[in-house]
Scaffold this active site. Structure first.
Site, PDB file in Angstrom:
ATOM      1  N   PRO A 101       1.914  -7.331  -5.067  1.00 56.73           N
ATOM      2  CA  PRO A 101       0.438  -6.688  -5.160  1.00 56.73           C
ATOM      3  C   PRO A 101      -0.301  -7.217  -3.810  1.00 56.73           C
ATOM      4  O   PRO A 101      -0.784  -6.691  -3.152  1.00 56.73           O
ATOM      5  CB  PRO A 101      -0.423  -6.198  -6.622  1.00 56.73           C
ATOM      6  CG  PRO A 101       0.277  -7.224  -6.859  1.00 56.73           C
ATOM      7  CD  PRO A 101       1.856  -7.129  -6.501  1.00 56.73           C
TER       8      PRO A 101
ATOM      9  N   ARG B 295      17.215   4.965   5.764  1.00 58.39           N
ATOM     10  CA  ARG B 295      17.135   6.206   6.745  1.00 58.39           C
ATOM     11  C   ARG B 295      17.297   6.239   8.245  1.00 58.39           C
ATOM     12  O   ARG B 295      17.343   7.333   8.788  1.00 58.39           O
ATOM     13  CB  ARG B 295      15.842   7.612   6.105  1.00 58.39           C
ATOM     14  CG  ARG B 295      14.495   6.775   6.641  1.00 58.39           C
ATOM     15  CD  ARG B 295      13.653   8.083   5.778  1.00 58.39           C
ATOM     16  NE  ARG B 295      13.610   8.902   6.866  1.00 58.39           N
ATOM     17  CZ  ARG B 295      12.879   9.459   7.414  1.00 58.39           C
ATOM     18  NH1 ARG B 295      12.302   8.283   8.206  1.00 58.39           N
ATOM     19  NH2 ARG B 295      12.817  10.643   8.306  1.00 58.39           N
TER      20      ARG B 295
ATOM     21  N   ASP C 146       9.093  11.692  12.816  1.00 59.07           N
ATOM     22  CA  ASP C 146       8.276  11.074  12.008  1.00 59.07           C
ATOM     23  C   ASP C 146       7.003  10.950  11.702  1.00 59.07           C
ATOM     24  O   ASP C 146       5.924  10.552  12.953  1.00 59.07           O
ATOM     25  CB  ASP C 146       8.837   9.458  11.418  1.00 59.07           C
ATOM     26  CG  ASP C 146       9.570   9.604  10.591  1.00 59.07           C
ATOM     27  OD1 ASP C 146      10.294  11.215  10.180  1.00 59.07           O
ATOM     28  OD2 ASP C 146      10.682   9.227  10.276  1.00 59.07           O
TER      29      ASP C 146
ATOM     30  N   GLU D  13       3.334 -10.542 -15.179  1.00 60.21           N
ATOM     31  CA  GLU D  13       2.209 -10.887 -13.280  1.00 60.21           C
ATOM     32  C   GLU D  13       3.160 -11.660 -12.314  1.00 60.21           C
ATOM     33  O   GLU D  13       2.785 -12.220 -10.308  1.00 60.21           O
ATOM     34  CB  GLU D  13       2.032 -12.260 -14.066  1.00 60.21           C
ATOM     35  CG  GLU D  13       0.934 -11.703 -15.019  1.00 60.21           C
ATOM     36  CD  GLU D  13      -0.067 -10.622 -14.728  1.00 60.21           C
ATOM     37  OE1 GLU D  13      -0.095 -10.099 -15.672  1.00 60.21           O
ATOM     38  OE2 GLU D  13      -1.396 -10.526 -13.980  1.00 60.21           O
TER      39      GLU D  13
HETATM   40  N1  JFB Z   1       5.004  -4.111  -3.903  1.00 58.85           N
HETATM   41  C1  JFB Z   1       4.227  -4.104  -4.155  1.00 58.85           C
HETATM   42  C2  JFB Z   1       3.482  -3.565  -5.574  1.00 58.85           C
HETATM   43  C3  JFB Z   1       3.154  -4.160  -7.065  1.00 58.85           C
HETATM   44  C4  JFB Z   1       4.145  -5.312  -7.340  1.00 58.85           C
HETATM   45  C5  JFB Z   1       5.519  -5.324  -7.149  1.00 58.85           C
HETATM   46  C6  JFB Z   1       5.640  -6.533  -7.386  1.00 58.85           C
HETATM   47  C7  JFB Z   1       5.911  -6.693  -9.038  1.00 58.85           C
HETATM   48  C8  JFB Z   1       5.984  -7.664 -10.221  1.00 58.85           C
HETATM   49  C9  JFB Z   1       5.263  -7.886 -11.081  1.00 58.85           C
HETATM   50  N2  JFB Z   1       4.407  -6.536 -11.447  1.00 58.85           N
HETATM   51  C10 JFB Z   1       3.326  -6.881 -11.424  1.00 58.85           C
HETATM   52  C11 JFB Z   1       1.690  -7.349 -11.635  1.00 58.85           C
HETATM   53  C12 JFB Z   1       1.506  -8.291 -10.677  1.00 58.85           C
HETATM   54  C13 JFB Z   1       1.051  -9.217 -10.227  1.00 58.85           C
HETATM   55  N3  JFB Z   1      -0.701  -8.463 -10.449  1.00 58.85           N
HETATM   56  C14 JFB Z   1      -0.125  -7.297 -11.725  1.00 58.85           C
HETATM   57  C15 JFB Z   1       0.652  -6.655 -11.790  1.00 58.85           C
HETATM   58  C16 JFB Z   1       3.928  -6.388  -9.400  1.00 58.85           C
HETATM   59  C17 JFB Z   1       3.578  -4.717  -9.194  1.00 58.85           C
HETATM   60  N4  JFB Z   1       2.081  -3.740  -7.364  1.00 58.85           N
HETATM   61  N5  JFB Z   1       1.503  -2.771  -6.120  1.00 58.85           N
HETATM   62  C18 JFB Z   1       2.223  -2.716  -4.777  1.00 58.85           C
HETATM   63  N6  JFB Z   1       2.077  -2.280  -4.002  1.00 58.85           N
END
Ligand code: JFB
Length: 243
Positions: free
Chosen positions: A88, A158, A173, A115
């Site tokens: 994230p 794709r 697109d 996490e």
């Molecule tokens: N790309 C992407 C993502 C993710 C994502 C991706 C990998 C992981 C691994 C673990 N987590 C859970 C987590 C980790 C840290 N903070 C909160 C939750 C993930 C979330 N969440 N939202 C997105 N747009």
């Protein structure tokens, strides 16, 4: 293109073998390998996580396991690989990212959970001059990286030559020209009292192209003014500006 995915939930990636992507694999346009991270654990409990230094909620994925997994998976093929770590906290994954990655011979996706993955795994790869991208598919929080990998693999594959039946689809697109695509219509001509816009039935290709461009500009201005503001100076011609 070879694609490797390392995850503790291999089953999550099963959709990659369905439909269009499955056909691309069958046609030899893509080689896909999914690896269970727990294969590189050495304890009876197959532990992949541990408590975070500094305290705080949740668990962090252990660097030892990830380091051995990445080393082993990278060694499976001599083609140069870009390592992709969904998070994230990553840089935005966009259509431009997908387009850029179509030039890669190999992508290795590291799916975190909990996490996230101990930062030293990325730091170690980078100090070994391995290309690593920490990317996010959007401003919301998921439970792990697998869903993000499904999104990114589909967006990239794709675009590969030979995957889409009609390559022109990708050119039209949303985002391919910096704008959202406009509305689309098919038969019947009138449905529940709603008629297809007459210009689309006119056969006048210049008028149709202008109408479609105007609808794309209108929709982009309404829904994504940020995209309009980000367009390069020369992206809009006089007819666009008149709109
Ligand atoms: N790309 C992407 C993502 C993710 C994502 C991706 C990998 C992981 C691994 C673990 N987590 C859970 C987590 C980790 C840290 N903070 C909160 C939750 C993930 C979330 N969440 N939202 C997105 N747009």
């Amino acid at each position: 293109m070879r694609i490797d995915v390392i995850t503790i939930f291999p089953g999550y990636l099963a959709p990659l073998r369905e439909a269009l992507l499955g056909r691309a694999i069958g046609a030899g346009l893509v080689d896909l390998a999914v690896h269970d991270l727990r294969s590189w654990t050495r304890d009876v409990h197959q532990a992949v996580d541990d408590s975070p230094y500094g305290g705080g909620p949740g668990m962090v994925m252990r660097p030892q396991v990830w380091g051995e997994a990445l080393d082993a998976v990278l060694a499976l093929d001599e083609r140069p690989a870009r390592i992709v770590v969904p998070t994230p906290a990553g840089r935005p994954f966009t259509q431009a990212t997908a387009q850029a990655w179509t030039g890669e011979e190999r992508l290795v996706f590291a799916c975190g959970r909990y996490e996230g993955i101990d930062q030293r795994v990325v730091d170690d790869a980078r100090r070994r001059d391995l290309p690593v991208d920490e990317v996010s598919i959007g401003d919301y929080v998921l439970v792990g990286g697998e869903v993000a990998v499904l999104v990114m693999v589909e967006a990239v594959v794709r675009l590969l030559p030979g995957v889409l039946g009609n390559p022109a689809s990708a050119q039209q697109d949303s985002f391919s020209d910096g704008l959202l695509e406009g509305p689309a219509y098919t038969r019947p001509e009138v449905w529940r009292g709603l008629a297809v816009p007459e210009v689309l039935r006119s056969g006048n290709h210049a008028k149709i192209a202008r109408w479609r461009r105007d609808r794309a500009l209108e929709r982009t201005a309404q829904r994504r003014p940020d995209l309009l503001a980000a367009l390069p100076e020369d992206a809009l011609d006089d007819a666009d500006r008149a709109f």
